[in-house]
Design a protein around this motif. Structure first.
Motif, short mmCIF file in Angstrom:
data_model
loop_
_atom_site.label_atom_id
_atom_site.label_comp_id
_atom_site.label_asym_id
_atom_site.label_seq_id
_atom_site.Cartn_x
_atom_site.Cartn_y
_atom_site.Cartn_z
N UNK A 181 0.84 -1.20 0.00
CA UNK A 181 0.00 0.00 0.00
C UNK A 181 0.87 1.25 0.00
N UNK A 182 1.89 1.26 0.84
CA UNK A 182 2.80 2.41 0.89
C UNK A 182 3.47 2.62 -0.47
N UNK A 183 3.94 1.56 -1.09
CA UNK A 183 4.61 1.67 -2.39
C UNK A 183 3.65 2.19 -3.45
N UNK A 184 2.39 1.76 -3.40
CA UNK A 184 1.41 2.21 -4.39
C UNK A 184 1.15 3.71 -4.28
N UNK A 185 1.37 4.25 -3.09
CA UNK A 185 1.19 5.69 -2.87
C UNK A 185 2.50 6.46 -2.98
N UNK A 186 3.55 5.74 -3.39
CA UNK A 186 4.90 6.31 -3.53
C UNK A 186 5.39 6.88 -2.20
N UNK A 187 5.15 6.11 -1.15
CA UNK A 187 5.59 6.47 0.19
C UNK A 187 6.38 5.32 0.78
N UNK A 188 7.23 5.62 1.74
CA UNK A 188 7.84 4.55 2.52
C UNK A 188 6.85 4.12 3.60
N UNK A 189 7.00 2.92 4.15
CA UNK A 189 6.10 2.51 5.24
C UNK A 189 6.12 3.49 6.42
N UNK A 190 7.28 4.06 6.72
CA UNK A 190 7.37 5.03 7.81
C UNK A 190 6.57 6.28 7.48
N UNK A 192 4.01 6.50 5.41
CA UNK A 192 2.60 6.14 5.45
C UNK A 192 2.08 6.14 6.88
N UNK A 193 2.84 5.52 7.78
CA UNK A 193 2.42 5.45 9.19
C UNK A 193 2.29 6.83 9.79
N UNK A 194 3.28 7.69 9.55
CA UNK A 194 3.28 9.03 10.13
C UNK A 194 2.10 9.86 9.61
N UNK A 195 1.89 9.83 8.30
CA UNK A 195 0.81 10.64 7.72
C UNK A 195 -0.56 10.09 8.07
N UNK A 196 -0.69 8.77 8.13
CA UNK A 196 -1.98 8.18 8.50
C UNK A 196 -2.33 8.52 9.94
N UNK A 197 -1.34 8.46 10.84
CA UNK A 197 -1.59 8.81 12.23
C UNK A 197 -2.00 10.28 12.34
N UNK A 198 -1.34 11.15 11.58
CA UNK A 198 -1.69 12.57 11.62
C UNK A 198 -3.11 12.81 11.14
N UNK A 199 -3.56 12.02 10.14
CA UNK A 199 -4.89 12.21 9.58
C UNK A 199 -5.99 11.57 10.41
#
Length: 263
Positions: A181-190, A192-199
């Protein structure tokens, strides 16, 4: 976010229409909250910075420089406190900076009573203040742990995080690959985790668990399916693993939850 954190009040003061801070930066030996009741100010705490107004709890860890500057006359509650349990380094990061509360009516009610007690520092007054400050924190904790994308705050999430949330909803009860999922959004897993937690106030893994346990809870109350079958329907390998996660997150084993009165 862990729900077992509890605040122990050390100091409470109230400042009215403060035009400017006496110091542009300060450092405290306790955890500190600037709870804004009126006005706005900008802050910087470590690598976190922003603007805060009504609805913001700006939290600074101990022994950390707190940079601040008023943008307009500021009325706020100044609170020193400790935690009942020492946060980890990762938790310190998530507990620092501007924490948002959306239930302004409930928040302002607590502020009103704190303001009435502001000049009192005796034991009884501090016990009452403790209750009010704890209520403010629990309000934040409750809002943070609710799945935000099904409420009004979901509109604050960016497009990529809404995509991530929808992916988790669609795939929560089967094998789910968060790295892909992170790769599909062109993000690293870290990232993705940081931005998802913020949202959404929780990590992708925490949200997946929340969805699975919500389904498990519903099946426990509404069906006579075995624990192993419910585990399979909720994305877990077996009933033993589901029971362990359920007890940890819901505070009781599935069998006890199933025995609760049905309305």
């Amino acid at each position: 976010m862990r729900s077992d954190f509890a605040i122990h009040l050390v100091t409470h003061l109230y400042w009215i229409k403060k035009e400017a801070f006496a110091l542009e930066r300060d450092i405290y030996s306790y955890w500190t909250i600037f709870a804004v009741e009126d006005g706005r100010f900008i802050y910087r705490i470590g690598d976190q910075q922003g603007e805060a107004g009504l609805g913001s709890l700006v939290v600074c860890p101990p022994n950390t420089w707190f940079h601040r500057k008023t943008l307009e006359p500021l009325s706020f509650h100044f609170i020193h406190f400790t935690w009942n349990a020492e946060p980890s380094l990762e938790e310190i990061q998530s507990l620092s900076g501007a924490l948002k509360i959306t239930d302004i009516e409930r928040l302002c009610s607590n502020y009103l009573y704190l303001r009435m007690l502001a000049l009192e520092q005796d034991k009884t007054a501090m016990q009452r203040k403790q209750h009010l400050v704890s209520d403010i924190w629990r309000l934040y904790e409750l809002e943070t742990n609710m799945p935000r994308e099904i409420g009004l705050n979901g509109m604050l999430a960016d497009v990529e995080m809404r995509t991530a949330a929808q992916f988790i909803i669609d795939n929560a009860f089967g094998p789910i690959d968060l790295k892909s999922l992170a790769l599909s959004l062109q993000l690293t897993p870290v990232q993705l985790t940081r931005r998802f937690r913020a949202a959404y106030g929780m990590t992708p893994s925490e949200y997946t668990t929340r969805l699975r346990l919500d389904r498990a809870s519903k099946l426990l109350l509404e069906t006579e399916l075995s624990i192993d079958k419910i585990a399979q329907l909720c994305g877990y390998e077996n009933g033993f693993y589901l029971s362990r996660i359920f007890r940890s997150k819901r505070g009781m084993p599935p069998s006890q939850y199933r025995s609760m009165p049905r309305v």
